[in-house]
Design a protein around this motif. Sequence first.
Motif, PDB file in Angstrom:
ATOM      1  N   GLY A   9      -3.054   9.661   1.995  1.00 47.45           N
ATOM      2  CA  GLY A   9      -3.836   8.545   1.465  1.00 47.45           C
ATOM      3  C   GLY A   9      -3.302   7.213   1.956  1.00 47.45           C
ATOM      4  O   GLY A   9      -2.093   7.024   2.076  1.00 47.45           O
ATOM      5  N   THR A  10      -4.223   6.296   2.230  1.00 44.70           N
ATOM      6  CA  THR A  10      -3.851   4.935   2.600  1.00 44.70           C
ATOM      7  C   THR A  10      -4.821   3.957   1.960  1.00 44.70           C
ATOM      8  O   THR A  10      -5.993   4.277   1.760  1.00 44.70           O
ATOM      9  N   ASP A  11      -4.296   2.790   1.615  1.00 44.23           N
ATOM     10  CA  ASP A  11      -5.159   1.721   1.111  1.00 44.23           C
ATOM     11  C   ASP A  11      -5.069   0.492   2.011  1.00 44.23           C
ATOM     12  O   ASP A  11      -5.541  -0.574   1.677  1.00 44.23           O
ATOM     13  N   GLY A  12      -4.430   0.661   3.150  1.00 46.22           N
ATOM     14  CA  GLY A  12      -4.287  -0.449   4.081  1.00 46.22           C
ATOM     15  C   GLY A  12      -3.047  -1.292   3.852  1.00 46.22           C
ATOM     16  O   GLY A  12      -2.795  -2.232   4.594  1.00 46.22           O
ATOM     17  N   SER A  13      -2.252  -0.964   2.856  1.00 50.32           N
ATOM     18  CA  SER A  13      -1.040  -1.733   2.566  1.00 50.32           C
ATOM     19  C   SER A  13       0.111  -1.261   3.449  1.00 50.32           C
ATOM     20  O   SER A  13       0.108  -0.136   3.962  1.00 50.32           O
TER      21      SER A  13
END
Length: 152
Positions: A9-13
Motif C-alpha cells: 500500500g502507498t498513499d504517496g507519502s
Amino acid sequence: MTYSTVVVGTDGSASSFHAVSTAASLAAATGATLVLACAYLPMRESERAAAADRLGDLAYKVSGSTPADDALRAARGHAAAAGAPDVVLAAERGDAVDVLVSLAARHRAGLLVVGNRGLNSLAGRLLGSVPSGVSHRAACDVLIVHTTDGGR
C-alpha cells in the motif's frame, strides 16, 4: 519462503515509499509480481468545487482517482529503483484497509506490505490504523515496515 505476488500500500507519502522499496526488494529477490495499491475516497462536491476554484487549470489533480494515480506513478519509480521485475498499479475507490485486503485476495498475494504509520498515534488507537486493520483481516502474511521515526 518465496512469494509469487506481493501487494504493498502507498498513499504517496515519503514513509509509504519506504514500504514500497522494502516490498520491491522482496519481490526482486523472489521474482514476485509487485502490486502497488492506493486507495482513494471521492471528495465531497463542496470540497472539490473549492479546490477547483483555487487550482484553476490544475483542478483535475484533485478529481477522481488522479491523486492516487499520481502516487502510484511515483511509487513505481521507487519499486523500479529497488529492482522489482514486474509491477502492477491498482488505484481503487474505498477505505484503505478494505482495498488492500481485497486486492491481496484478488491477486492471491502471499504477502501484504504496509508501513507502520498510525500504529502509535492517538488517532490510530482510537479509530484503528491501516496496519492494524490489515493485520487482523488479511488472509495472507503481513509485513509491517517501520517507516516512521517513532517506529525505528
